[in-house]
Design a protein around this motif. Sequence first.
Motif, short mmCIF file in Angstrom:
data_model
loop_
_atom_site.label_atom_id
_atom_site.label_comp_id
_atom_site.label_asym_id
_atom_site.label_seq_id
_atom_site.Cartn_x
_atom_site.Cartn_y
_atom_site.Cartn_z
N THR A 1 0.77 -1.21 0.11
CA THR A 1 -0.14 0.09 -0.01
C THR A 1 1.12 1.47 -0.18
O THR A 1 0.71 2.11 -0.70
N ALA A 2 1.95 1.10 0.74
CA ALA A 2 2.89 2.64 0.88
C ALA A 2 3.33 2.63 -0.63
O ALA A 2 3.46 3.90 -0.99
N VAL A 3 4.02 1.39 -0.95
CA VAL A 3 4.62 1.84 -2.37
C VAL A 3 3.48 2.25 -3.27
O VAL A 3 3.88 2.87 -4.35
N SER A 4 2.40 1.53 -3.31
CA SER A 4 1.43 2.23 -4.36
C SER A 4 1.03 3.64 -4.00
O SER A 4 0.98 4.48 -5.08
N MET A 5 0.96 4.13 -3.10
CA MET A 5 0.63 5.59 -2.66
C MET A 5 1.67 6.27 -3.06
O MET A 5 1.50 7.45 -3.78
N VAL A 6 3.10 6.07 -2.82
CA VAL A 6 4.19 6.72 -3.35
C VAL A 6 4.14 6.99 -5.00
O VAL A 6 4.45 8.03 -5.42
N LEU A 7 4.07 5.88 -5.57
CA LEU A 7 4.03 5.73 -6.94
C LEU A 7 2.92 6.56 -7.55
O LEU A 7 3.20 7.49 -8.37
N THR A 8 1.65 6.44 -7.11
CA THR A 8 0.60 7.32 -7.50
C THR A 8 0.82 8.65 -7.33
O THR A 8 0.75 9.49 -8.14
N LEU A 9 1.39 9.14 -6.12
CA LEU A 9 1.81 10.79 -5.91
C LEU A 9 2.62 10.92 -6.94
O LEU A 9 2.50 12.19 -7.63
#
Length: 286
Positions: free
Chosen positions: A13-21
């Motif tokens: 989840t953290a990796v996905s949020m960073v990539l999305t941002l």
Amino acid sequence: MRAKTVLPAVAMTAVSMVLTLAVVVMWLGTAVPWPVALVVGLGIDGGWLATLAYERRLAAQGDHNRAVTAVGWSFGFLAAGVLIAHALTAEHSAGAWLAVAWLPVAAKALWLVHSMWERTALTPVALDAIRGIQQEARDEAAVARARLRAEAATEETRLTAVTEAGARVARVQAKTAQTLSSAWSTLETARAGEETGRALTSVTARVTPGVTPRWELPVWGPSEPLTSRSLESAPVLTDEALDVIVDEIRTSETPALSYREMAARFRAAGHSASEVRLRAAWKRVA
């Protein structure tokens, strides 16, 4: 045990949020000011994080809300769509961005797996009880299989012994039948032979000259057992009664019967007398 499912979900989840941002800032930063792009990226991540936190709160209370779950999956697919769109429009490293576009959906799937694990999780006491029950069932099954194998082996041994005994009995019966058949054939040959037949019947010539009764073969077959009454001693006849019976038997045919024929019929009729008395009676009446 709980960390084995929650840690991978949190990390993805953290990796996905960073990539999305990062993708939103880089992609929209060329069209709008970067603060606006940052707000958009944080809005997507914030909405995803808020729905996830609410889902976790409901799960902790043992509850479930389909609307919240649908909103959470919508944010996940939105983030994945942003990554895919950026990968398709990027001039460089399009394949690398496309390869990580599935991470938001994968993060939601990991949270789903974690929630399922929580709904089916058991305490150590319950797990020990289940393991004990399973072990007991395995032990009983093993004992039952061993018992069945032992009974099958015993039955096989018994059947083998019975079969061998039956074969031995059959061989003995066949050998006995062959011996009896051979003896019967020898007796039949002796009976049919002229010289042997004359020799076997010559013992009656001195008593009744000219009479040579046919020598009969012995009976080969089942015989009737003696009854208890036949074994009881018959009443002793007086000389007068014995003379009357002997005379009746002797003169029952014409010519008069010989002594041997009379004696045979006397005993066949059930009368009893010693050989000496029977001969004396014969002499008196003859």
